[in-house]
Design a protein around this motif. Structure first.
Motif, PDB file in Angstrom:
ATOM      1  N   UNK A 143       0.842  -1.192   0.000  1.00 45.11           N
ATOM      2  CA  UNK A 143       0.000   0.000   0.000  1.00 45.11           C
ATOM      3  C   UNK A 143       0.881   1.248   0.000  1.00 45.11           C
ATOM      4  N   UNK A 144       0.424   2.311  -0.614  1.00 44.68           N
ATOM      5  CA  UNK A 144       1.227   3.529  -0.748  1.00 44.68           C
ATOM      6  C   UNK A 144       1.136   4.446   0.463  1.00 44.68           C
ATOM      7  N   UNK A 145       0.387   4.021   1.501  1.00 42.58           N
ATOM      8  CA  UNK A 145       0.278   4.830   2.721  1.00 42.58           C
ATOM      9  C   UNK A 145       1.400   4.489   3.690  1.00 42.58           C
ATOM     10  N   UNK A 146       1.602   3.200   3.944  1.00 44.73           N
ATOM     11  CA  UNK A 146       2.613   2.776   4.917  1.00 44.73           C
ATOM     12  C   UNK A 146       3.778   2.037   4.282  1.00 44.73           C
ATOM     13  N   UNK A 147       3.651   1.620   3.028  1.00 44.51           N
ATOM     14  CA  UNK A 147       4.672   0.828   2.334  1.00 44.51           C
ATOM     15  C   UNK A 147       5.015  -0.443   3.109  1.00 44.51           C
ATOM     16  N   UNK A 148       3.986  -1.061   3.664  1.00 44.22           N
ATOM     17  CA  UNK A 148       4.166  -2.297   4.411  1.00 44.22           C
ATOM     18  C   UNK A 148       4.200  -3.487   3.468  1.00 44.22           C
ATOM     19  N   UNK A 149       5.178  -4.376   3.661  1.00 44.91           N
ATOM     20  CA  UNK A 149       5.317  -5.537   2.797  1.00 44.91           C
ATOM     21  C   UNK A 149       4.169  -6.519   2.985  1.00 44.91           C
ATOM     22  N   UNK A 150       3.809  -7.273   1.938  1.00 46.07           N
ATOM     23  CA  UNK A 150       2.777  -8.300   2.073  1.00 46.07           C
ATOM     24  C   UNK A 150       3.315  -9.540   2.778  1.00 46.07           C
ATOM     25  N   UNK A 151       2.388 -10.382   3.240  1.00 43.08           N
ATOM     26  CA  UNK A 151       2.707 -11.731   3.700  1.00 43.08           C
ATOM     27  C   UNK A 151       2.277 -12.699   2.605  1.00 43.08           C
ATOM     28  N   UNK A 152       2.991 -13.816   2.464  1.00 45.33           N
ATOM     29  CA  UNK A 152       2.617 -14.729   1.383  1.00 45.33           C
ATOM     30  C   UNK A 152       3.124 -16.133   1.681  1.00 45.33           C
ATOM     31  N   UNK A 153       2.554 -17.106   0.967  1.00 41.40           N
ATOM     32  CA  UNK A 153       3.113 -18.446   0.921  1.00 41.40           C
ATOM     33  C   UNK A 153       2.796 -19.063  -0.429  1.00 41.40           C
ATOM     34  N   UNK A 154       3.493 -20.142  -0.746  1.00 43.64           N
ATOM     35  CA  UNK A 154       3.332 -20.845  -2.027  1.00 43.64           C
ATOM     36  C   UNK A 154       2.739 -22.203  -1.733  1.00 43.64           C
ATOM     37  N   UNK A 155       1.607 -22.496  -2.343  1.00 42.86           N
ATOM     38  CA  UNK A 155       0.945 -23.779  -2.167  1.00 42.86           C
ATOM     39  C   UNK A 155       0.783 -24.420  -3.535  1.00 42.86           C
ATOM     40  N   UNK A 156       1.541 -25.479  -3.791  1.00 44.76           N
ATOM     41  CA  UNK A 156       1.602 -26.097  -5.120  1.00 44.76           C
ATOM     42  C   UNK A 156       2.036 -25.046  -6.140  1.00 44.76           C
ATOM     43  N   UNK A 157       1.193 -24.764  -7.112  1.00 46.40           N
ATOM     44  CA  UNK A 157       1.525 -23.772  -8.137  1.00 46.40           C
ATOM     45  C   UNK A 157       0.771 -22.465  -7.930  1.00 46.40           C
ATOM     46  N   UNK A 158       0.291 -22.238  -6.720  1.00 50.24           N
ATOM     47  CA  UNK A 158      -0.445 -21.016  -6.428  1.00 50.24           C
ATOM     48  C   UNK A 158       0.347 -20.130  -5.472  1.00 50.24           C
ATOM     49  N   UNK A 159       0.224 -18.847  -5.681  1.00 50.50           N
ATOM     50  CA  UNK A 159       0.781 -17.844  -4.775  1.00 50.50           C
ATOM     51  C   UNK A 159      -0.375 -17.239  -4.000  1.00 50.50           C
ATOM     52  N   UNK A 160      -0.303 -17.290  -2.675  1.00 49.14           N
ATOM     53  CA  UNK A 160      -1.359 -16.773  -1.814  1.00 49.14           C
ATOM     54  C   UNK A 160      -0.776 -15.618  -1.004  1.00 49.14           C
ATOM     55  N   UNK A 161      -1.418 -14.450  -1.080  1.00 49.13           N
ATOM     56  CA  UNK A 161      -0.860 -13.233  -0.507  1.00 49.13           C
ATOM     57  C   UNK A 161      -1.889 -12.559   0.394  1.00 49.13           C
ATOM     58  N   UNK A 162      -1.432 -12.013   1.501  1.00 48.39           N
ATOM     59  CA  UNK A 162      -2.245 -11.165   2.365  1.00 48.39           C
ATOM     60  C   UNK A 162      -1.601  -9.785   2.401  1.00 48.39           C
ATOM     61  N   UNK A 163      -2.402  -8.740   2.154  1.00 49.01           N
ATOM     62  CA  UNK A 163      -1.877  -7.373   2.207  1.00 49.01           C
ATOM     63  C   UNK A 163      -3.017  -6.404   2.462  1.00 49.01           C
ATOM     64  N   UNK A 164      -2.651  -5.160   2.773  1.00 51.29           N
ATOM     65  CA  UNK A 164      -3.638  -4.094   2.945  1.00 51.29           C
ATOM     66  C   UNK A 164      -3.859  -3.376   1.630  1.00 51.29           C
ATOM     67  N   UNK A 165      -5.007  -2.702   1.526  1.00 51.90           N
ATOM     68  CA  UNK A 165      -5.163  -1.699   0.483  1.00 51.90           C
ATOM     69  C   UNK A 165      -4.933  -0.324   1.127  1.00 51.90           C
ATOM     70  N   UNK A 166      -5.070   0.731   0.345  1.00 51.44           N
ATOM     71  CA  UNK A 166      -4.740   2.070   0.849  1.00 51.44           C
ATOM     72  C   UNK A 166      -5.758   2.623   1.844  1.00 51.44           C
ATOM     73  N   UNK A 167      -6.860   1.888   2.055  1.00 51.34           N
ATOM     74  CA  UNK A 167      -7.844   2.298   3.052  1.00 51.34           C
ATOM     75  C   UNK A 167      -7.719   1.497   4.348  1.00 51.34           C
ATOM     76  N   UNK A 168      -6.778   0.535   4.387  1.00 54.53           N
ATOM     77  CA  UNK A 168      -6.550  -0.233   5.599  1.00 54.53           C
ATOM     78  C   UNK A 168      -7.231  -1.577   5.645  1.00 54.53           C
ATOM     79  N   UNK A 169      -8.024  -1.938   4.611  1.00 53.01           N
ATOM     80  CA  UNK A 169      -8.673  -3.247   4.592  1.00 53.01           C
ATOM     81  C   UNK A 169      -7.659  -4.335   4.251  1.00 53.01           C
ATOM     82  N   UNK A 170      -7.814  -5.501   4.899  1.00 55.00           N
ATOM     83  CA  UNK A 170      -6.969  -6.656   4.603  1.00 55.00           C
ATOM     84  C   UNK A 170      -7.600  -7.474   3.475  1.00 55.00           C
ATOM     85  N   UNK A 171      -6.759  -7.923   2.527  1.00 58.26           N
ATOM     86  CA  UNK A 171      -7.199  -8.712   1.387  1.00 58.26           C
ATOM     87  C   UNK A 171      -6.394 -10.005   1.299  1.00 58.26           C
ATOM     88  N   UNK A 172      -7.042 -11.065   0.829  1.00 51.48           N
ATOM     89  CA  UNK A 172      -6.378 -12.318   0.495  1.00 51.48           C
ATOM     90  C   UNK A 172      -6.433 -12.475  -1.027  1.00 51.48           C
TER      91      UNK A 172
END
Length: 322
Positions: A245-274
């Motif tokens: 996000x461009x507000x805090x520049x906080x890095x995402x969290x992620x893991x790799x499951x088989x051939x998928x990339x799964x990521x958790x991060x905020x948007x610029x309004x503070x909501x968490x997304x998967x």
């Protein structure tokens, strides 16, 4: 019809138990001395097959989020409170590791350009300090590793440093396969891959391109000279999410499951997304609406069979030197 466990090969019993959630395994300790000993075996702990999740911590609650996504509580309820000293204002958790004696936690407190690196002994509350700048920290086999860069080089030279709890030394470990294109704006996140290797997520803030690099061989914590990286995934399709996000520049969290990339991060309004990505595209995205507090802390979570050590009595506290 029931199954006579005595007639099953022990190897098959281990394989079955490796697929059982940790909360059930805790109850199974009373089945036999052999089962109880198995659950303390480090090899079994490392090979126990568990689902990756994310932990989201808000001001009022701590959530475990599966990629369905479903909000659930973490499987094991063990907890351990560590009281920071007054000199460590603004303390931030960095990682958990261990030596041959005890579990330890690393935390940092901002001090001008560098952070005050503090080590807490789980069993005794003893802490000691050193100064170092850290980001994107992971723990692998009791050793902490993190992303570093040399400010005096142009372009910046990115590498991994490590902290060994047994020796108390900060050491340069190996080079990274890539760096940031736009200083601190790009995502550059180090994680553990398949239990014994590294993965590195990079996203360019301008193009939104996502690259996943992994090490070819398992990590030898004593020597980083033989570390070889390969490009494991690349996502360059349109409409990729902003993982930083461009507000805090906080890095995402992620893991790799088989051939998928799964990521958790905020948007610029503070909501968490998967976000779930695969086949060079965004497969799905889900906003965690039930987490009402904005800007929740988040991290990758692998349910563990390792219990949190209890606090020693004051007279049994061990000295810790960094």
């Amino acid at each position: 019809m029931g199954v006579d466990l005595k007639k099953l090969p022990w190897e098959l019993i281990e394989e079955i138990l490796s697929r059982v959630p940790p909360k059930s395994l805790v109850r199974f300790r009373t089945v036999s001395k052999q089962w109880n000993a198995l659950f303390d075996d480090k090899t079994f702990m490392n090979h126990h097959r568990m689902t990756f999740r994310f932990i989201l911590a808000t001001e009022s609650m701590v959530y475990s989020v599966s990629i369905d996504p479903v909000i659930v509580n973490p499987w094991l309820g063990h907890s351990r409170w560590i009281e920071p000293s007054l000199k460590h204002s603004g303390m931030q958790f960095e990682g958990i590791g261990y030596d041959n004696k005890n579990y330890k936690i690393a935390a940092s407190s901002p001090r001008n350009k560098d952070d005050l690196w503090t080590i807490y002994d789980f069993a005794s509350d003893v802490d000691d300090d050193d100064w170092v700048y850290v980001e994107s920290v992971v723990s692998l086999n009791g050793t902490l590793y993190w992303v570093c860069s040399h400010d005096e080089t142009v372009p910046l030279c990115y590498h991994i440093r490590k902290f060994d709890f047994s020796s108390g030394l900060f050491i340069r470990f190996c080079d990274l396969p890539c760096g940031r294109n736009h200083n601190s704006s790009d995502a550059l996140v180090l994680r553990v891959f398949r239990g014994d290797r590294f993965s590195l997520l990079k996203q360019c803030m301008v193009t939104k391109k996502i690259e996943i690099w992994v090490t070819v061989n398992k990590i030898n914590h004593e020597d980083g000279d033989d570390v070889v990286w390969m490009n494991f995934m690349t996502f360059s399709s349109p409409n990729l999410p902003d993982l930083v996000d461009t507000v805090t520049y906080t890095d995402p969290s992620y893991f790799i499951e088989d051939k998928r990339l799964v990521v958790c991060s905020w948007d610029n309004t503070g909501y968490a997304w998967i976000y779930i990505l695969g086949d060079n595209k965004l497969i799905s995205k889900n906003r965690i609406d039930c987490v009402v507090d904005p800007w929740p802390l988040h991290c990758t979570f692998v349910p563990s069979l390792v219990p949190v050590p209890a606090r020693c009595r004051r007279e049994e506290r061990a000295e810790l030197h960094v």
